[in-house]
Design a protein around this motif. Sequence first.
Motif: not given
Length: 420
Positions: A325-329
């Motif tokens: 889950s979550g994001y990566c930038v």
Amino acid sequence: MMKILIVGKGGREHALAWKGKQSAQVSEVYVAPGNVGMKDVAHLVNINETASDELANWAEANQIDLVIIGPESSLVAGVADQMQARGIKVWGPTQAAAQIEGSKDFAKVIMNRYGVPTAAHQTFTQVDEALSYLEKVGVPIVIKADGLAAGKGVVLPQTMDEAKACVVDMLEDNRFGDAGARIVIEEFLEGNEYSLMCFVHGNKVVPMMMAQDHKRAYDNDEGPNTGGMGAYAPCFTAESEETAIAVKTIMQPVADGLVKEGMPFTGFLYGGLILTKEGFKTIEFNARFGDPEAEVILPLLESDLVDVILTMLSDNPVPSVAWQSGYCVGVVLASEGYPEQPETGYPLKTVAVDESINMIFNAGVAEKAGQLVSNGGRILVATGLGETFDEAKAHAYALMKAIETEGTFYRTDIGHRFKG
Ligand code: AMP
Ligand code: GLY
């Protein structure tokens, strides 16, 4: 335990090597030629990424169990064909299948033949014919060099004068050399752009989460087109309805079409999609993982990358792929002057990372007197992970602030279209 070889030398290959190294099945990771900034996870093999014979000889002599090909230049040079000919397991398309990226004209033919939504377009080799077509369709318009131009052979003129000058530049003055001897003029599609990468083997297609790249060099999407200045994921998760629709209408028909054409695709198939009012339309395919998309998608891949690839290559049903889950930038640190004339050779700082929140994937780096120095247009990608997009972005930029140094620049607005 397996030995794997990654072919290529950029940030994408660093990310592939890093993820490959985590596999429960892998003991050693080699990268050819790689860069010194990958030594943390891989052994460097001093063979150029397009030297297909030499690479195959080396893989054979060193009993490599799986070869994963990163860049388009290796695919076009026939690295996958050579590996296949020696009976070495390889993840990456043949020269024939890689035409889906290598020739924009070929891609259009396949899309039209198999009913894949794309921009209306026409191909030209003659200046006068191209100019009269421009008169007919007007601006804004998109003009593309037919061959490989490292993501830089696309021009988006806003005025008729610019459009005409561009046609003359490409067809008469050979601005892109042979790559621009044939051009595609196509309809300007309005909407947000997404990158959808799938694991593909013949008719088997397994999507990843969608990412968004930022192709222009400067903030607010200004400046020249580049290979990509930063990305984030997911825009749509791998399980989302949007991704399912894009697979059904675009990725699966192309994979099936290439099988029917007698050039089945194996590897990462990349659809560059624009979400228009009429739904997803394709602006291009790439025959490989995107860069910097790989650097933001792979950190979120929970499954074992090598397991997924081996299952794809086997006769078993498609693997189920798990995502965190979550994001990566990811933010690209570029050399001043990129993309035209990057100035390199500046010393780079050594900055500690904590893989639970941030990572560095090295691209254009070299070693000079024991010191890491910039050695290419795109130097590295600083990535941040977070449960929310804002947290991931804050982690990426905190890392970038610690890294940034003389002779470099980066965009400060990666993810500006994020909608939540
Ligand atoms: P490409 O090398 O084909 O990915 O093109 C580079 C960039 O130009 C893309 O990432 C888009 O932002 C833009 N572009 C390409 N084709 C179109 C199109 N038909 N309509 C609008 N934008 C486009
Ligand atoms: N980031 C776009 C590409 O890899 O082509």
